[in-house]
Enzyme design. Structure first.
Site, PDB file in Angstrom:
ATOM      1  N   LEU A  65      37.682 -28.682  16.123  1.00 54.94           N
ATOM      2  CA  LEU A  65      39.255 -27.697  15.515  1.00 54.94           C
ATOM      3  C   LEU A  65      38.989 -26.272  14.949  1.00 54.94           C
ATOM      4  O   LEU A  65      37.945 -25.541  15.547  1.00 54.94           O
ATOM      5  CB  LEU A  65      39.260 -28.808  14.196  1.00 54.94           C
ATOM      6  N   PRO A  66      40.215 -25.779  14.355  1.00 57.90           N
ATOM      7  CA  PRO A  66      39.891 -23.744  14.563  1.00 57.90           C
ATOM      8  C   PRO A  66      38.818 -23.931  13.084  1.00 57.90           C
ATOM      9  O   PRO A  66      38.302 -22.935  13.567  1.00 57.90           O
ATOM     10  CB  PRO A  66      41.711 -23.554  14.267  1.00 57.90           C
ATOM     11  N   THR A  99      33.988 -23.960  14.663  1.00 61.53           N
ATOM     12  CA  THR A  99      32.524 -22.668  14.021  1.00 61.53           C
ATOM     13  C   THR A  99      33.470 -23.310  12.354  1.00 61.53           C
ATOM     14  O   THR A  99      35.037 -21.999  12.969  1.00 61.53           O
ATOM     15  CB  THR A  99      32.574 -21.565  14.905  1.00 61.53           C
ATOM     16  N   LYS A 174      25.222 -19.739  13.757  1.00 64.60           N
ATOM     17  CA  LYS A 174      26.374 -18.943  14.970  1.00 64.60           C
ATOM     18  C   LYS A 174      27.061 -18.112  14.303  1.00 64.60           C
ATOM     19  O   LYS A 174      26.837 -16.825  14.767  1.00 64.60           O
ATOM     20  CB  LYS A 174      27.008 -20.020  14.794  1.00 64.60           C
ATOM     21  N   LYS A 249      37.871 -13.542  13.295  1.00 67.63           N
ATOM     22  CA  LYS A 249      37.486 -15.533  12.624  1.00 67.63           C
ATOM     23  C   LYS A 249      35.627 -15.132  12.469  1.00 67.63           C
ATOM     24  O   LYS A 249      35.604 -15.271  11.346  1.00 67.63           O
ATOM     25  CB  LYS A 249      38.064 -16.412  13.870  1.00 67.63           C
TER      26      LYS A 249
HETATM   27  P1  NAD Z   1      41.975 -24.115  20.488  1.00 70.72           P
HETATM   28  O1  NAD Z   1      42.709 -23.778  19.049  1.00 70.72           O
HETATM   29  O2  NAD Z   1      42.255 -23.892  21.676  1.00 70.72           O
HETATM   30  O3  NAD Z   1      42.315 -25.900  19.763  1.00 70.72           O
HETATM   31  C1  NAD Z   1      41.646 -26.502  18.975  1.00 70.72           C
HETATM   32  C2  NAD Z   1      43.032 -27.961  19.002  1.00 70.72           C
HETATM   33  O4  NAD Z   1      42.403 -28.648  17.528  1.00 70.72           O
HETATM   34  C3  NAD Z   1      44.413 -27.474  19.435  1.00 70.72           C
HETATM   35  O5  NAD Z   1      44.904 -28.551  20.604  1.00 70.72           O
HETATM   36  C4  NAD Z   1      45.276 -27.979  17.844  1.00 70.72           C
HETATM   37  O6  NAD Z   1      46.278 -29.102  18.758  1.00 70.72           O
HETATM   38  C5  NAD Z   1      43.029 -29.556  17.410  1.00 70.72           C
HETATM   39  N1  NAD Z   1      44.054 -29.626  16.450  1.00 70.72           N
HETATM   40  C6  NAD Z   1      43.850 -29.146  14.802  1.00 70.72           C
HETATM   41  N2  NAD Z   1      44.023 -29.612  14.517  1.00 70.72           N
HETATM   42  C7  NAD Z   1      44.142 -31.037  14.458  1.00 70.72           C
HETATM   43  C8  NAD Z   1      43.765 -32.508  13.426  1.00 70.72           C
HETATM   44  N3  NAD Z   1      43.840 -32.503  12.567  1.00 70.72           N
HETATM   45  N4  NAD Z   1      44.429 -33.776  14.277  1.00 70.72           N
HETATM   46  C9  NAD Z   1      43.569 -33.437  15.877  1.00 70.72           C
HETATM   47  N5  NAD Z   1      43.908 -31.905  16.650  1.00 70.72           N
HETATM   48  C10 NAD Z   1      43.725 -30.989  15.155  1.00 70.72           C
HETATM   49  O7  NAD Z   1      40.824 -23.824  19.522  1.00 70.72           O
HETATM   50  P2  NAD Z   1      39.247 -23.994  21.032  1.00 70.72           P
HETATM   51  O8  NAD Z   1      39.386 -22.688  21.644  1.00 70.72           O
HETATM   52  O9  NAD Z   1      39.050 -24.889  21.440  1.00 70.72           O
HETATM   53  O10 NAD Z   1      38.239 -23.319  19.463  1.00 70.72           O
HETATM   54  C11 NAD Z   1      38.032 -24.688  18.545  1.00 70.72           C
HETATM   55  C12 NAD Z   1      36.438 -24.377  18.022  1.00 70.72           C
HETATM   56  O11 NAD Z   1      35.236 -23.684  18.807  1.00 70.72           O
HETATM   57  C13 NAD Z   1      37.150 -22.828  17.052  1.00 70.72           C
HETATM   58  O12 NAD Z   1      36.440 -22.804  15.863  1.00 70.72           O
HETATM   59  C14 NAD Z   1      36.639 -21.856  17.720  1.00 70.72           C
HETATM   60  O13 NAD Z   1      36.232 -20.987  16.770  1.00 70.72           O
HETATM   61  C15 NAD Z   1      35.775 -22.341  17.999  1.00 70.72           C
HETATM   62  N6  NAD Z   1      34.718 -21.172  19.401  1.00 70.72           N
HETATM   63  C16 NAD Z   1      36.034 -21.175  20.592  1.00 70.72           C
HETATM   64  C17 NAD Z   1      34.913 -20.356  21.236  1.00 70.72           C
HETATM   65  C18 NAD Z   1      36.276 -20.138  22.158  1.00 70.72           C
HETATM   66  O14 NAD Z   1      36.085 -19.446  23.405  1.00 70.72           O
HETATM   67  N7  NAD Z   1      37.677 -20.640  22.722  1.00 70.72           N
HETATM   68  C19 NAD Z   1      33.782 -20.098  21.747  1.00 70.72           C
HETATM   69  C20 NAD Z   1      33.160 -20.266  20.652  1.00 70.72           C
HETATM   70  C21 NAD Z   1      32.887 -22.031  19.667  1.00 70.72           C
END
Ligand code: NAD
Length: 303
Positions: A65-66, A99, A174, A249
């Site tokens: 999740l975000p 994260t 991290k 973030k």
């Molecule tokens: P994203 O925004 O693409 O995906 C998050 C998903 O969570 C969304 O589809 C949203 O609809 C869903 N969501 C939110 N609240 C919810 C709930 N209560 N129930 C069900 N679904 C819910 O984000 P992402 O890029 O996949 O990143 C996810 C995590 O990974 C973050 O914490 C980010 O910091 C971390 N991260 C991302 C990357 C990257 O390159 N994108 C790299 C390393 C770490």
């Protein structure tokens, strides 16, 4: 074929391909996201209409999740909603790959322990390419027993798995890594700009520094100066990498963590501010974080 049933909640840029890799590795996977199209998009998984449904009867529950408020809301619930800790069977393992701030990770882990539910925080490094290719690095915080149980599941989605320490330790490691990465990237962009403004070719300067004491990951494999290195974001208009907004973030989490431990992080604070200025000045939130080069060489944006 494994008999482990996994619930997966949060199917965004990272979670969707991670869930797909679990399916490919023979796990039975139940998936849920607030966005219905994402639920339908994981081929071979059982789509669920709610988080409760995805969490019911599973051995392992993964969340991606975000931010911390989403993770706390999911597991602990809110004023009108019950959290998933009310749904999960005792003995279930939670793997939260989001994260988030270490304090939130620790508070959810403590609430889970009170219900005899195991939990590890397992934030990832490796970006969307790592999620798609199953080559993520997982940085795990939690009890050794929980880490042992999580390992075969993490191995289906990643190439490197580290046990950083107790609950929240994965998040702290991290955050430290990404703060250092931001410092290295801004310092590299600064040194390259200084050289160019004094008549040097950025490619020649990079070759010199790479094998000298200034060599570092940002310079060696992710050069921020356009035209120096092939197949990096700087070579394609700063698209397709690690977004400035995601780096902001993580730097925000580093600042919060430092405040909580009264730690002095002047370099991290400066990098955080440079990224804020860069975002405002160049509307750079959706660009790769190596675009910080523009802050030092604004003319590159116009080229
Ligand atoms: P994203 O925004 O693409 O995906 C998050 C998903 O969570 C969304 O589809 C949203 O609809 C869903 N969501 C939110 N609240 C919810 C709930 N209560 N129930 C069900 N679904 C819910 O984000 P992402 O890029 O996949 O990143 C996810 C995590 O990974 C973050 O914490 C980010 O910091 C971390 N991260 C991302 C990357 C990257 O390159 N994108 C790299 C390393 C770490």
């Amino acid at each position: 074929m494994t008999t482990t049933t996994i619930g997966f909640i949060g199917l965004g840029n990272m979670g969707g391909p991670m869930a797909a890799n679990l399916v490919k590795n023979g796990f039975t996977v139940k998936v849920f996201d607030l966005v219905p199209d994402l639920v339908a998009g994981v081929a071979g998984a059982q789509g669920c209409a709610s988080a409760d449904e995805a969490a019911t009867g599973v051995d392992v529950l993964i969340s991606m999740l975000p931010a911390g408020r989403h993770v706390k809301g999911l597991y602990l619930g809110g004023e009108d909603t019950r959290g998933l800790l009310e749904v999960l069977n005792a003995g279930t393992l939670i793997i939260d790959c989001s994260t988030i701030d270490p304090a939130s990770a620790q508070s959810v882990a403590a609430a889970a322990a009170a219900k005899n539910v195991l939990m590890v925080d397992a934030p990832v490094s490796g970006g969307t390419a790592g999620a798609i290719n199953g080559t993520l690095t997982f940085i795990v915080g939690g009890e050794t027993t929980a880490m042992y149980m999580a390992r075969p599941v993490l191995e289906a989605m990643g190439a490197n798995i580290f046990h950083a320490g107790g609950a929240g330790a994965g998040q702290i490691a991290k955050i430290c890594n990404n703060m250092l990465l931001a410092i290295l990237m801004t310092g590299t962009a600064e040194a390259l700009a200084l050289g160019v403004e004094n008549g040097l070719d950025p490619a020649v300067l990079s070759d010199i520094m790479k094998v000298s004491s200034g060599g570092n990951w940002a310079l060696n494999v992710y050069n921020p100066y356009p035209g120096v290195m092939a197949d990096v974001p700087a070579d394609r208009g700063y698209t397709g990498g690690f977004l400035v907004d995601l780096m902001r973030k993580d730097l925000g989490l580093a600042m919060e963590t430092a405040a909580a431990s009264a730690s002095s992080v002047p370099m991290g604070a400066l990098a955080n501010n440079l990224y804020q200025v860069h975002r405002q000045t160049h509307d750079a939130g959706a660009l790769d974080f190596s675009s910080i080069q523009w802050l030092y060489r604004p003319e590159l944006k116009r080229d």
